[in-house]
Design a protein around this motif. Structure first.
Motif, PDB file in Angstrom:
ATOM      1  N   SER A  77       0.845  -1.189   0.000  1.00  0.00           N
ATOM      2  CA  SER A  77       0.000   0.000   0.000  1.00  0.00           C
ATOM      3  C   SER A  77       0.878   1.236   0.000  1.00  0.00           C
ATOM      4  CB  SER A  77      -0.920  -0.012   1.228  1.00  0.00           C
ATOM      5  OG  SER A  77      -1.707  -1.188   1.264  1.00  0.00           O
ATOM      6  N   ALA A  78       0.245   2.400  -0.062  1.00  0.00           N
ATOM      7  CA  ALA A  78       0.993   3.657  -0.068  1.00  0.00           C
ATOM      8  C   ALA A  78       0.890   4.310   1.309  1.00  0.00           C
ATOM      9  CB  ALA A  78       0.457   4.589  -1.147  1.00  0.00           C
ATOM     10  N   PRO A  79       1.890   4.159   2.177  1.00  0.00           N
ATOM     11  CA  PRO A  79       1.864   4.800   3.493  1.00  0.00           C
ATOM     12  C   PRO A  79       2.002   6.312   3.369  1.00  0.00           C
ATOM     13  CG  PRO A  79       3.975   3.757   3.129  1.00  0.00           C
ATOM     14  CD  PRO A  79       3.105   3.365   1.972  1.00  0.00           C
ATOM     15  N   SER A  80       1.724   7.002   4.439  1.00  0.00           N
ATOM     16  CA  SER A  80       1.742   8.469   4.424  1.00  0.00           C
ATOM     17  C   SER A  80       3.116   9.024   4.077  1.00  0.00           C
ATOM     18  CB  SER A  80       1.285   9.015   5.778  1.00  0.00           C
ATOM     19  OG  SER A  80       2.123   8.526   6.823  1.00  0.00           O
ATOM     20  N   SER A  81       4.173   8.309   4.444  1.00  0.00           N
ATOM     21  CA  SER A  81       5.527   8.800   4.149  1.00  0.00           C
ATOM     22  C   SER A  81       5.776   8.915   2.655  1.00  0.00           C
ATOM     23  CB  SER A  81       6.570   7.882   4.784  1.00  0.00           C
ATOM     24  OG  SER A  81       6.476   6.570   4.261  1.00  0.00           O
ATOM     25  N   CYS A  82       5.071   8.103   1.848  1.00  0.00           N
ATOM     26  CA  CYS A  82       5.262   8.141   0.399  1.00  0.00           C
ATOM     27  C   CYS A  82       4.654   9.401  -0.216  1.00  0.00           C
ATOM     28  CB  CYS A  82       4.641   6.902  -0.251  1.00  0.00           C
ATOM     29  SG  CYS A  82       5.411   5.349   0.262  1.00  0.00           S
ATOM     30  N   LYS A  83       3.822  10.094   0.549  1.00  0.00           N
ATOM     31  CA  LYS A  83       3.172  11.302   0.050  1.00  0.00           C
ATOM     32  C   LYS A  83       3.868  12.573   0.532  1.00  0.00           C
ATOM     33  CE  LYS A  83      -1.265   8.868   0.070  1.00  0.00           C
ATOM     34  NZ  LYS A  83      -2.653   8.846   0.588  1.00  0.00           N
ATOM     35  N   CYS A  84       4.872  12.411   1.394  1.00  0.00           N
ATOM     36  CA  CYS A  84       5.588  13.574   1.919  1.00  0.00           C
ATOM     37  C   CYS A  84       6.622  14.058   0.900  1.00  0.00           C
ATOM     38  CB  CYS A  84       6.295  13.215   3.220  1.00  0.00           C
ATOM     39  SG  CYS A  84       5.182  12.925   4.600  1.00  0.00           S
ATOM     40  N   PRO A  85       6.867  15.353   0.851  1.00  0.00           N
ATOM     41  CA  PRO A  85       7.851  15.874  -0.097  1.00  0.00           C
ATOM     42  C   PRO A  85       9.273  15.492   0.289  1.00  0.00           C
ATOM     43  CG  PRO A  85       7.137  17.606   1.389  1.00  0.00           C
ATOM     44  CD  PRO A  85       6.268  16.421   1.679  1.00  0.00           C
ATOM     45  N   GLN A  86      10.112  15.314  -0.693  1.00  0.00           N
ATOM     46  CA  GLN A  86      11.543  15.131  -0.458  1.00  0.00           C
ATOM     47  C   GLN A  86      12.260  16.382  -0.913  1.00  0.00           C
ATOM     48  OE1 GLN A  86      13.700  12.327   0.843  1.00  0.00           O
ATOM     49  NE2 GLN A  86      14.726  14.297   1.041  1.00  0.00           N
ATOM     50  N   VAL A  87      12.927  17.023  -0.009  1.00  0.00           N
ATOM     51  CA  VAL A  87      13.670  18.229  -0.354  1.00  0.00           C
ATOM     52  C   VAL A  87      15.159  17.924  -0.337  1.00  0.00           C
ATOM     53  CG1 VAL A  87      11.913  19.808   0.501  1.00  0.00           C
ATOM     54  CG2 VAL A  87      13.655  18.953   2.068  1.00  0.00           C
ATOM     55  N   ILE A  88      15.918  18.789  -0.978  1.00  0.00           N
ATOM     56  CA  ILE A  88      17.369  18.642  -0.976  1.00  0.00           C
ATOM     57  C   ILE A  88      17.907  19.062   0.386  1.00  0.00           C
ATOM     58  CG2 ILE A  88      19.522  19.484  -1.992  1.00  0.00           C
ATOM     59  CD1 ILE A  88      17.992  19.885  -4.609  1.00  0.00           C
ATOM     60  N   ILE A  89      18.756  18.214   0.960  1.00  0.00           N
ATOM     61  CA  ILE A  89      19.383  18.509   2.253  1.00  0.00           C
ATOM     62  C   ILE A  89      20.886  18.582   2.035  1.00  0.00           C
ATOM     63  CG2 ILE A  89      19.749  17.733   4.616  1.00  0.00           C
ATOM     64  CD1 ILE A  89      17.120  16.129   4.345  1.00  0.00           C
ATOM     65  N   LYS A  90      21.485  19.673   2.494  1.00  0.00           N
ATOM     66  CA  LYS A  90      22.926  19.864   2.285  1.00  0.00           C
ATOM     67  C   LYS A  90      23.608  20.219   3.595  1.00  0.00           C
ATOM     68  CE  LYS A  90      22.717  24.834   1.264  1.00  0.00           C
ATOM     69  NZ  LYS A  90      23.091  25.900   0.304  1.00  0.00           N
ATOM     70  N   ALA A  91      24.922  20.102   3.607  1.00  0.00           N
ATOM     71  CA  ALA A  91      25.706  20.539   4.758  1.00  0.00           C
ATOM     72  C   ALA A  91      25.634  22.056   4.878  1.00  0.00           C
ATOM     73  CB  ALA A  91      27.154  20.083   4.603  1.00  0.00           C
ATOM     74  N   GLY A  92      25.817  22.551   6.092  1.00  0.00           N
ATOM     75  CA  GLY A  92      25.754  23.985   6.333  1.00  0.00           C
ATOM     76  C   GLY A  92      26.981  24.722   5.820  1.00  0.00           C
ATOM     77  N   PRO A  93      27.045  26.024   6.062  1.00  0.00           N
ATOM     78  CA  PRO A  93      28.134  26.850   5.524  1.00  0.00           C
ATOM     79  C   PRO A  93      29.512  26.514   6.089  1.00  0.00           C
ATOM     80  CG  PRO A  93      26.778  28.106   7.055  1.00  0.00           C
ATOM     81  CD  PRO A  93      26.050  26.832   6.812  1.00  0.00           C
TER      82      PRO A  93
END
Length: 219
Positions: A112-128
């Protein structure tokens, strides 16, 4: 190494991963430690990277556009100098989605499609200032989780914590007038995770993937 001991007591034991399970992670080289350069992308917007990450030092950011990012997770110290750690893994929605789909398939006989599959995936990067992170190799981790449901449940808990933190950040900025409305892609329903590291084009931040074999999560 003392960093492994630190991770054991601050990350793994609190979610139910035993010392024996942790020794297996170490013995199979499923985890290691690296220093990453400032602004290096750790999780791309498809979640198709080779590792899961835990932030140990400095900070990470969520990219909203090519020139706009916001703080995601930071390692801070209180007035007494005590270090505060985030007890979760950086949000990798594709991996979390696939884990939850596998669990539902085993319970219900279908994916099935759990709720996590509907959440957006954003780019995560290291800080400055860059970051020091613990990495968990996805392919090796999946091998260990095949016959260890408790380990799988604990990793899912750590990823869910990262997802909740990500959603909290996104919800908070939605109420800030200076931030323009952004369009975030939904995570596609996946049955496999790419086993190779993606190649990042530094000029326009586009993600280019090499053709490679995949890891079947339903094995």
């Amino acid at each position: 190494a003392w960093k492994n001991t630190y991770a054991l007591y601050h990350l793994f034991l609190p979610v139910g991963i035993s010392k024996l399970q942790f020794r297996c992670l170490v013995a199979t080289n499923t985890i290691d430690w690296v220093d990453v350069d400032p602004n290096k992308i750790l999780v791309d917007n498809q979640g198709r990277t080779e590792y899961l990450y835990w932030l140990y030092r400095e900070s990470t950011e969520i990219c909203l556009s090519e020139d706009l990012s916001v703080s995601y997770i930071e390692c801070l110290k209180d007035d007494k100098g005590n270090k505060s750690e985030f007890a979760g893994l950086l949000a990798d929605m594709s991996f979390l989605c696939a884990l939850e789909q596998r669990k539902l398939k085993h319970k219900q006989g279908k994916a099935s499609a759990p709720s996590s599959c509907k959440c957006p995936q954003v780019i995560i990067k290291a800080g400055p200032k860059g970051a020091r992170v613990m990495r968990l190799h996805k392919k090796k981790l999946l091998e260990l989780m095949k016959n260890d449901n408790d380990l799988s449940d604990s990793i899912q808990t750590l990823l869910t914590s990262g997802m909740q933190q990500m959603l909290s950040v996104l919800l908070s900025i939605s109420h800030v007038s200076q931030v323009k409305t952004i369009s975030l892609p939904e995570v596609p329903s996946l049955t496999s995770i790419d086993a190779n590291t993606s190649v990042m084009d530094g000029r326009n931040n586009e993600t280019v993937f090499r053709e490679s074999s995949t890891i079947d999560l339903y094995l």
